[in-house]
Design a protein around this motif. Structure first.
Motif, PDB file in Angstrom:
ATOM      1  N   GLU A  12      49.030 -40.766 -49.972  1.00  0.00           N
ATOM      2  CA  GLU A  12      49.186 -42.160 -50.386  1.00  0.00           C
ATOM      3  C   GLU A  12      48.859 -43.124 -49.247  1.00  0.00           C
ATOM      4  O   GLU A  12      48.215 -44.149 -49.437  1.00  0.00           O
ATOM      5  CB  GLU A  12      50.601 -42.406 -50.890  1.00  0.00           C
ATOM      6  N   LEU A  13      49.284 -42.782 -48.050  1.00  0.00           N
ATOM      7  CA  LEU A  13      49.049 -43.646 -46.894  1.00  0.00           C
ATOM      8  C   LEU A  13      47.600 -43.584 -46.422  1.00  0.00           C
ATOM      9  O   LEU A  13      47.054 -44.585 -45.952  1.00  0.00           O
ATOM     10  CB  LEU A  13      49.990 -43.273 -45.758  1.00  0.00           C
ATOM     11  N   MET A  64      45.129 -46.218 -47.547  1.00  0.00           N
ATOM     12  CA  MET A  64      45.416 -47.612 -47.192  1.00  0.00           C
ATOM     13  C   MET A  64      44.846 -47.971 -45.827  1.00  0.00           C
ATOM     14  O   MET A  64      44.637 -47.104 -44.985  1.00  0.00           O
ATOM     15  CB  MET A  64      46.932 -47.838 -47.114  1.00  0.00           C
ATOM     16  N   GLY A  65      44.674 -49.261 -45.604  1.00  0.00           N
ATOM     17  CA  GLY A  65      44.333 -49.759 -44.280  1.00  0.00           C
ATOM     18  C   GLY A  65      45.571 -49.730 -43.393  1.00  0.00           C
ATOM     19  O   GLY A  65      46.690 -49.527 -43.869  1.00  0.00           O
ATOM     20  N   ARG A  66      45.374 -49.947 -42.099  1.00  0.00           N
ATOM     21  CA  ARG A  66      46.473 -49.847 -41.137  1.00  0.00           C
ATOM     22  C   ARG A  66      47.633 -50.788 -41.462  1.00  0.00           C
ATOM     23  O   ARG A  66      48.793 -50.381 -41.475  1.00  0.00           O
ATOM     24  CB  ARG A  66      45.969 -50.120 -39.715  1.00  0.00           C
ATOM     25  N   VAL A  67      47.340 -52.035 -41.743  1.00  0.00           N
ATOM     26  CA  VAL A  67      48.407 -53.001 -42.024  1.00  0.00           C
ATOM     27  C   VAL A  67      49.138 -52.631 -43.307  1.00  0.00           C
ATOM     28  O   VAL A  67      50.378 -52.665 -43.359  1.00  0.00           O
ATOM     29  CB  VAL A  67      47.841 -54.443 -42.093  1.00  0.00           C
ATOM     30  N   ALA A  68      48.418 -52.226 -44.326  1.00  0.00           N
ATOM     31  CA  ALA A  68      49.041 -51.820 -45.592  1.00  0.00           C
ATOM     32  C   ALA A  68      49.939 -50.593 -45.391  1.00  0.00           C
ATOM     33  O   ALA A  68      51.021 -50.506 -45.977  1.00  0.00           O
ATOM     34  CB  ALA A  68      47.980 -51.540 -46.647  1.00  0.00           C
ATOM     35  N   ARG A  69      49.496 -49.641 -44.556  1.00  0.00           N
ATOM     36  CA  ARG A  69      50.329 -48.455 -44.264  1.00  0.00           C
ATOM     37  C   ARG A  69      51.634 -48.876 -43.608  1.00  0.00           C
ATOM     38  O   ARG A  69      52.710 -48.411 -43.986  1.00  0.00           O
ATOM     39  CB  ARG A  69      49.583 -47.487 -43.334  1.00  0.00           C
ATOM     40  N   HIS A  70      51.547 -49.739 -42.621  1.00  0.00           N
ATOM     41  CA  HIS A  70      52.750 -50.177 -41.912  1.00  0.00           C
ATOM     42  C   HIS A  70      53.694 -50.913 -42.855  1.00  0.00           C
ATOM     43  O   HIS A  70      54.904 -50.697 -42.818  1.00  0.00           O
ATOM     44  CB  HIS A  70      52.373 -51.044 -40.712  1.00  0.00           C
ATOM     45  N   ARG A  71      53.138 -51.766 -43.696  1.00  0.00           N
ATOM     46  CA  ARG A  71      53.973 -52.485 -44.659  1.00  0.00           C
ATOM     47  C   ARG A  71      54.641 -51.524 -45.632  1.00  0.00           C
ATOM     48  O   ARG A  71      55.822 -51.687 -45.963  1.00  0.00           O
ATOM     49  CB  ARG A  71      53.147 -53.507 -45.425  1.00  0.00           C
ATOM     50  N   ALA A  72      53.904 -50.527 -46.096  1.00  0.00           N
ATOM     51  CA  ALA A  72      54.465 -49.546 -47.037  1.00  0.00           C
ATOM     52  C   ALA A  72      55.600 -48.757 -46.387  1.00  0.00           C
ATOM     53  O   ALA A  72      56.631 -48.492 -47.019  1.00  0.00           O
ATOM     54  CB  ALA A  72      53.368 -48.596 -47.533  1.00  0.00           C
ATOM     55  N   ARG A 109      58.615 -51.021 -46.065  1.00  0.00           N
ATOM     56  CA  ARG A 109      59.208 -51.187 -47.403  1.00  0.00           C
ATOM     57  C   ARG A 109      60.024 -49.949 -47.780  1.00  0.00           C
ATOM     58  O   ARG A 109      61.117 -50.057 -48.306  1.00  0.00           O
ATOM     59  CB  ARG A 109      58.088 -51.439 -48.420  1.00  0.00           C
TER      60      ARG A 109
END
Length: 84
Positions: free
Chosen positions: A51-52, A55-63, A66
């Motif tokens: 799943e990660l 994603m892009g780096r920022v999206a991974r960190h946000r996920a 969360r």
């Protein structure tokens, strides 16, 4: 439950990772800013999950943040992420 165990549990539940390593690095920051004396203030996470990876780096960190939730992120000072 230790903070390290709680981080691991939440990330396993959220992402079913192929690889997960949670390291408590608080001892390396003793006496520095953000050290609250609890021994549970600084963590390093290496996680690999399908799943990660999509994603892009920022999206991974946000996920990841969360998935950990405010209950965890509010109680730690630093979280270094190696995610993919």
């Amino acid at each position: 439950m230790t903070m390290q165990a709680e981080i691991e549990q939440r990330l396993r539940k959220a992402f079913s990772p192929e690889e997960l390593e949670v390291v408590n690095e608080s001892h390396r920051h003793a006496g520095h800013a953000g050290d609250d004396g609890s021994g549970e203030s600084h963590f390093r996470v290496r996680i690999r999950a399908a799943e990660l990876a999509a994603m892009g780096r920022v999206a991974r960190h946000r996920a990841i943040h969360r998935a950990l939730g405010d209950e965890v992120t509010a109680r730690i000072h630093a979280l270094a992420l190696d995610a993919g």
